[in-house]
Design a protein around this motif. Structure first.
Motif, short mmCIF file in Angstrom:
data_model
loop_
_atom_site.label_atom_id
_atom_site.label_comp_id
_atom_site.label_asym_id
_atom_site.label_seq_id
_atom_site.Cartn_x
_atom_site.Cartn_y
_atom_site.Cartn_z
N CYS A 23 -6.59 5.08 2.31
CA CYS A 23 -5.54 4.85 3.31
C CYS A 23 -6.19 4.31 4.58
O CYS A 23 -7.39 4.03 4.59
CB CYS A 23 -4.80 6.18 3.55
SG CYS A 23 -3.35 6.04 4.61
N GLY A 24 -5.40 4.16 5.63
CA GLY A 24 -5.91 3.62 6.89
C GLY A 24 -6.88 4.59 7.57
O GLY A 24 -6.91 5.78 7.27
N CYS B 121 0.34 5.62 0.07
CA CYS B 121 -0.70 6.66 0.12
C CYS B 121 -0.44 7.78 -0.88
O CYS B 121 -1.35 8.38 -1.37
CB CYS B 121 -0.91 7.23 1.51
SG CYS B 121 0.04 6.54 2.80
N HIS C 15 0.85 -1.20 0.00
CA HIS C 15 0.00 0.00 0.00
C HIS C 15 0.88 1.24 0.00
O HIS C 15 1.90 1.30 0.69
CB HIS C 15 -0.91 0.00 1.24
CG HIS C 15 -1.44 1.36 1.56
ND1 HIS C 15 -2.43 1.96 0.81
CD2 HIS C 15 -1.10 2.27 2.50
CE1 HIS C 15 -2.67 3.16 1.29
NE2 HIS C 15 -1.86 3.38 2.32
ZN LIG Z 1 -1.61 5.04 3.61
#
Ligand SMILES: [Zn+2]
Ligand SMILES: CN1c2c(nc(N)[nH]c2=O)NC[C@@H]1CNc1ccc(C(=O)N[C@@H](CCC(=O)N[C@@H](CCC(=O)N[C@@H](CCC(=O)O)C(=O)O)C(=O)O)C(=O)O)cc1
Ligand SMILES: N[C@@H](CCS)C(=O)O
Length: 766
Positions: free
Chosen positions: A733-734, A650, A648
């Protein structure tokens, strides 16, 4: 006589006083007067602490971000943030509205989007991007800076205001229409001229004008803009110290030597080899400020070695020599003395902002009055430097051998993506458009409070484990109820995605109070990489196994990758970054293999800082990407074909590095794309990127709930670029900075968008 000064001091406060005051103000728990008082007290304390210096920085304090402050000082405020409907609207509210999208007074949660945030050069600090249009005009608002100058003067101090130079200011900003921002320079310069005149009226002698773009590759037009600007400001009634930092000047040295300024600051840590040429190229009257203390790391300076080099320069330059940290101390923690739990040996090797300024004044005394005036300080410093060089804790022959044994096969999967993909489809049964999240769920006050109690020994390890397991259970239940396809455990047990791993790896130390501002009120506590890295035991397996035990759905293991751990740590200065990165890669590889052994079929290795970590100069990108991508591959590729590796990132502007991203060969990459309307996927399309992609379908930085229709629209746009069979559906994203009340409806809409699209596909097929 060497003169000392500082380019900037950390403003967050030794106990993060500013962070807590900002957040209280935003929650409406304190008013603007109380917030202002907190700021004033911090400034006063920080000037007090810097009082041994000859010049103190003013203008380095900010209630959110120094670039945003510059935008306000120049009257460059996005019109959307100026709320004409609210008569009680103050400048502070407008300021926070630009910074955060809304202010404490906007109870209606009105949808004013925040200014874009991006990283400050190659640091982990993020600034609010100035916005320009062809109609942009500028006007001076210097009241705040002038007020701070008078505050600083009341300390009896010699003040040196710090401002961002006009060319860097324009360079950092973004055109919001088709205009060319450089065309705005002639509108901007008179405002700078007016500002410098006002500073002179306030009794200022020197102004530090930051032009850090001088350490980047500049087109001819930007070089000309620098020449034009400083010719324009040539007759200003104050002396200008042009400050550059974060790297060498290279061909820009020729530019800087032609600028009519009274002094130049050079980062003598990263550009030591340019000092002699700079001195030669500047006029004989020019001040030469050398950044001799590293403002980007936490290691003690080797003072004797520095003096060996600096003394002849001081003899040559006499009062023309200024010395300072290499850059603002914004990027290091405040005070090492607060640390009570650091191992004493390691602590003796370190210097935070306070200690760095002590080093600076020791150097000054040695230069001006002779080394014997500070012989005990120099002796203590030498002892610490020797202790670090000789420590057996730094070197681990087993780790060094393992790195020496790395062969290309370590970075190779057993089969190519097509073969793996088929096997994974059989092994992990997933629908079209599989839905997932990026890893973290809300880090609630309850979670943080539990961790604090555990750290203070107020609850036992087993109680803490139980509390975290309850959080995991909650996150799993929510995801089951939402109908997500690939679940995560939620990362409740992690204080931070990097610090958490640093705490568990040998070769790392971590501080209690070593906070560094990342953006606004948000801070990080980078772990300190001091020695060879190894992994004494599994770091995440028990949490992932527990989470998997709660559901039949696949549970994604969640790790931070070696490059991101490296880029967001304080790293060693006694070996190349690449070597530390390979050591980290081997440690993460062991964790990946342990997760696989524990039955985890999907493992995500976050490399949020891989793209962000690109060197400032493009000419150095290839070298960086070579070891960074190889490190990722070593960490990820020791698994069977049917284990699915995700990564992942961002910040997802991949145009220049798409082949490196493809070389990572992750089975699935999840990226941030929602705000670009999926246009960031174009490059994957043009490159024929072969593997699966999860383009983020909603922006997690705002509390606004994305509608199902908008998500469907975005996925349809994505499917125009990437075949639907290779698309995953996930947020950008998280979700750790969000609240559950925001997360649930957003994910509900995301899951139902995926269901709608699946049905459409079925209908189309029948
Ligand atoms: Zn992220
Ligand atoms: C993705 N991002 C990250 C970057 N760098 C990292 N190292 N990590 C990242 O995630 N760089 C780019 C971006 C920057 N984004 C962010 C986003 C959010 C934060 C953030 O929320 N920071 C927190 C601190 C997080 C943390 O370490 N928490 C600890 C300690 C918590 C704490 O402060 N406890 C208090 C008591 C609190 C209470 O009682 O409720 C105390 O100790 O006094 C933890 O969870 O244990 C922040 O609050 O600033 C950062 C960067
Ligand atoms: N797994 C991390 C990635 C952040 S970039 C998270 O979800 O917070």
């Amino acid at each position: 006589m060497a003169i000392t000064h500082n380019l900037g001091f950390p403003r967050i406060g030794a106990q993060r006083e500013l962070k807590f005051a900002q957040e209280k103000y935003w929650r409406g728990e304190i008013d603007s007067t109380e917030l202002a008082t907190c700021g004033k007290q911090l400034r006063s304390k920080h000037w007090q602490q810097q009082s041994p210096l000859d010049f103190l920085p003013v203008g380095d304090f900010s209630f959110y971000d120094q670039v945003l402050d510059m935008s306000f000082a120049l009257g460059n405020i996005p019109s959307r943030a100026v709320n004409q409907n609210n008569a009680n609207n103050t400048e502070l509210d407008t300021y926070f509205r630009v910074a955060r999208g809304r202010s404490s007074k906007d109870t209606d949660n009105s949808c004013i989007h925040a200014g874009e945030m991006t990283k400050w050069f190659d640091t982990n600090y993020h600034y609010i991007v100035p916005e320009f249009t062809q109609d942009s005009t500028f006007s001076l608002h210097s009241e705040k800076l002038l007020l701070q100058i008078s505050e600083a003067k009341s300390h009896g101090a010699n003040v040196k205001p710090v401002i961002i130079g006009p060319v860097t200011y324009l360079h950092l900003g973004k055109e919001k229409d088709t205009s060319n921002k450089l065309a705005l320079l002639d509108r901007l310069l008179p405002v700078y001229q007016q500002l410098l005149a006002e500073l002179a009226n306030a009794g200022v002698e020197w102004v530090q004008v930051d032009e850090p773009i001088l350490v980047t590759e500049l087109d001819q037009e930007w070089k000309q803009a620098l020449e034009h600007s400083y010719q324009f400001l040539k007759n200003s009634p104050v002396k200008l110290l042009l400050a550059t930092y974060f790297g060498p000047l290279q061909d820009n040295l020729a530019v800087i030597s032609q600028l009519p300024v009274s002094g130049v600051h050079l980062d003598a840590i990263n550009a030591k080899h340019e000092v002699a040429d700079l001195i030669k190229s500047l006029p004989a009257s020019s001040v030469v400020s050398l950044g001799v203390i590293n403002g980007r790391n936490i290691w003690k300076t080797d003072l004797s070695t520095t003096l060996n080099w600096l003394e002849p320069i001081a003899n040559e330059l006499q009062e023309r020599l200024w010395i300072a940290p290499s850059c603002s101390l914004l990027h290091v923690p405040v005070d090492l003395e607060s640390e009570e739990q650091l191992d004493p040996e390691i602590k003796s090797w370190l210097a935070f902002a306070h200690q760095k300024l002590d080093e600076l004044t020791t150097l000054q005394t040695a230069l001006n009055e002779g080394r014997n005036k500070v012989s005990s300080e120099l002796e203590a410093n030498q002892t610490a430097i020797n202790s670090r060089h000789q420590s057996t804790r730094v070197n681990n022959p087993v780790v060094q051998q393992a790195v020496a044994n790395i062969t290309p096969s370590l970075g190779q999967r057993q089969s190519n993506f097509n073969t793996r993909s088929k096997l994974q489809k059989e092994h992990i049964k997933l629908p079209l458009y599989p839905t997932t999240s990026i890893g973290s769920f809300p880090q609630t006050a309850q979670i943080r409070a539990a961790r604090l109690r555990y750290k203070k020994d107020q609850i036992s390890e087993s109680d803490y484990t139980l509390l975290m397991q309850q959080e995991i259970q909650y996150a799993v239940d929510q995801q089951e109820a939402l109908g997500l396809d690939v679940l995560v455990h939620g990362e409740a047990e992690r204080n931070d995605m990097v610090e958490y791993f640093g705490e568990q790896l040998q070769g790392y130390a971590f501080s209690q109070f070593g906070w560094v501002q990342s953006y606004g009120s948000r801070c990080v506590k980078p772990p300190i990489l001091f020695g060879d890295i190894s992994r004494p035991k599994a770091m995440t397996v028990k949490w992932t196994q527990y989470a998997q035990s709660l559901t039949e759905k696949p549970m994604k293991g969640m790790l931070t990758g070696p490059v991101t751990i490296l880029n967001w740590s304080f790293v060693r200065d006694d070996q190349p970054r690449s070597l530390s990165c390979y050591q980290l890669a081997l440690a993460i590889r062991e964790e990946v293999q342990d997760l696989e052994k524990a039955g985890v079929n999907i493992i995500q290795i976050d490399e949020a800082a891989l793209r962000e970590g690109l060197p400032l100069r493009q000419s150095q990108w290839q070298e960086y990407l070579q070891w960074a991508i190889e490190s990722f591959r070593i960490s990820a590729n020791g698994v069977e074909d049917n284990t699915q590796i995700h990564t992942h990132m961002c910040y997802s502007e991949f145009n220049d590095i798409i082949s490196a991203i493809a070389d990572m060969d992750a089975d699935v990459i999840t990226i941030e794309t929602s705000r670009s309307d999926m246009e960031l996927l174009d490059v994957f399309d043009h490159f024929n990127y072969p593997n699966d992609i999860g383009p983020g379908v909603y922006d997690i930085h705002t509390p606004n709930t994305p509608t199902q229709a908008h998500i469907v629209e975005l996925i349809e746009k994505a499917a125009q670029r990437i075949p639907a069979e290779r698309l995953w559906i996930n947020p950008d994203c998280g979700l750790k900075t969000r609240q559950w009340e925001e997360v649930i409806p957003a994910l509900q809409n995301m899951v139902s968008a995926a269901q709608t699209l699946r049905q459409q596909k079925l209908k189309a097929a029948s």
